[in-house]
Design a protein around this motif. Structure first.
Motif, PDB file in Angstrom:
ATOM      1  N   THR A  74       0.836  -1.205   0.000  1.00  0.00           N
ATOM      2  CA  THR A  74       0.000   0.000   0.000  1.00  0.00           C
ATOM      3  C   THR A  74       0.868   1.250   0.000  1.00  0.00           C
ATOM      4  O   THR A  74       0.584   2.219  -0.710  1.00  0.00           O
ATOM      5  CB  THR A  74      -0.938  -0.001   1.220  1.00  0.00           C
ATOM      6  N   PHE A  75       1.955   1.232   0.777  1.00  0.00           N
ATOM      7  CA  PHE A  75       2.857   2.379   0.815  1.00  0.00           C
ATOM      8  C   PHE A  75       3.545   2.571  -0.537  1.00  0.00           C
ATOM      9  O   PHE A  75       3.733   3.701  -0.993  1.00  0.00           O
ATOM     10  CB  PHE A  75       3.899   2.204   1.924  1.00  0.00           C
ATOM     11  N   LYS A  76       3.889   1.471  -1.188  1.00  0.00           N
ATOM     12  CA  LYS A  76       4.495   1.559  -2.521  1.00  0.00           C
ATOM     13  C   LYS A  76       3.528   2.220  -3.501  1.00  0.00           C
ATOM     14  O   LYS A  76       3.928   3.056  -4.319  1.00  0.00           O
ATOM     15  CB  LYS A  76       4.884   0.174  -3.020  1.00  0.00           C
ATOM     16  N   ASP A  77       2.256   1.858  -3.425  1.00  0.00           N
ATOM     17  CA  ASP A  77       1.240   2.489  -4.276  1.00  0.00           C
ATOM     18  C   ASP A  77       1.126   3.985  -3.988  1.00  0.00           C
ATOM     19  O   ASP A  77       0.960   4.792  -4.909  1.00  0.00           O
ATOM     20  CB  ASP A  77      -0.119   1.819  -4.097  1.00  0.00           C
ATOM     21  N   LEU A  78       1.220   4.361  -2.716  1.00  0.00           N
ATOM     22  CA  LEU A  78       1.168   5.770  -2.347  1.00  0.00           C
ATOM     23  C   LEU A  78       2.356   6.534  -2.941  1.00  0.00           C
ATOM     24  O   LEU A  78       2.185   7.624  -3.496  1.00  0.00           O
ATOM     25  CB  LEU A  78       1.169   5.907  -0.830  1.00  0.00           C
ATOM     26  N   LEU A  79       3.545   5.952  -2.837  1.00  0.00           N
ATOM     27  CA  LEU A  79       4.717   6.602  -3.438  1.00  0.00           C
ATOM     28  C   LEU A  79       4.579   6.721  -4.942  1.00  0.00           C
ATOM     29  O   LEU A  79       4.924   7.750  -5.531  1.00  0.00           O
ATOM     30  CB  LEU A  79       5.994   5.830  -3.099  1.00  0.00           C
ATOM     31  N   TYR A  80       4.079   5.679  -5.583  1.00  0.00           N
ATOM     32  CA  TYR A  80       3.884   5.697  -7.033  1.00  0.00           C
ATOM     33  C   TYR A  80       2.935   6.836  -7.420  1.00  0.00           C
ATOM     34  O   TYR A  80       3.165   7.538  -8.390  1.00  0.00           O
ATOM     35  CB  TYR A  80       3.352   4.348  -7.508  1.00  0.00           C
ATOM     36  N   TYR A  81       1.894   7.011  -6.637  1.00  0.00           N
ATOM     37  CA  TYR A  81       0.941   8.095  -6.892  1.00  0.00           C
ATOM     38  C   TYR A  81       1.640   9.466  -6.777  1.00  0.00           C
ATOM     39  O   TYR A  81       1.369  10.375  -7.562  1.00  0.00           O
ATOM     40  CB  TYR A  81      -0.226   8.012  -5.911  1.00  0.00           C
ATOM     41  N   CYS A  82       2.539   9.594  -5.798  1.00  0.00           N
ATOM     42  CA  CYS A  82       3.257  10.862  -5.616  1.00  0.00           C
ATOM     43  C   CYS A  82       4.128  11.203  -6.823  1.00  0.00           C
ATOM     44  O   CYS A  82       4.338  12.359  -7.135  1.00  0.00           O
ATOM     45  CB  CYS A  82       4.128  10.804  -4.366  1.00  0.00           C
ATOM     46  N   TYR A  83       4.644  10.185  -7.502  1.00  0.00           N
ATOM     47  CA  TYR A  83       5.509  10.411  -8.647  1.00  0.00           C
ATOM     48  C   TYR A  83       4.729  10.571  -9.960  1.00  0.00           C
ATOM     49  O   TYR A  83       5.252  11.105 -10.926  1.00  0.00           O
ATOM     50  CB  TYR A  83       6.506   9.267  -8.804  1.00  0.00           C
TER      51      TYR A  83
END
Length: 84
Positions: A74-83
């Protein structure tokens, strides 16, 4: 900006995610979630997740910021969204 996602060489922020003890409702046993390390760039966090950017020290990848109570995926998805 998406090309920088997951680039450990240019990252200036490091997160240790997971490792928190969880228990399901009605269960007695507890288990640790796996811990994962993520590298990010402070500029991407500042633009798209300012509260997350405030939690970390840019340039200090030797001392990772601990993030608990979230699954690493889930955190990886959040970071991906930030980029993205």
């Amino acid at each position: 900006m998406l090309k920088d996602f997951g680039n450990e060489e240019t990252a200036d922020v490091k997160f240790e995610v997971g490792g928190a003890v969880e228990s399901a409702k009605g269960r007695r046993k507890r288990a640790k979630t796996p811990t994962s390390t993520f590298h990010a760039h402070h500029y991407a966090l500042r633009l798209n997740a300012p509260a997350l950017a405030d939690m970390c020290n840019p340039g200090d990848v030797s001392a990772p910021t601990a993030i608990n109570n979230i699954q690493p995926a889930t955190f990886k998805d959040l970071l991906y969204y930030c980029y993205g």
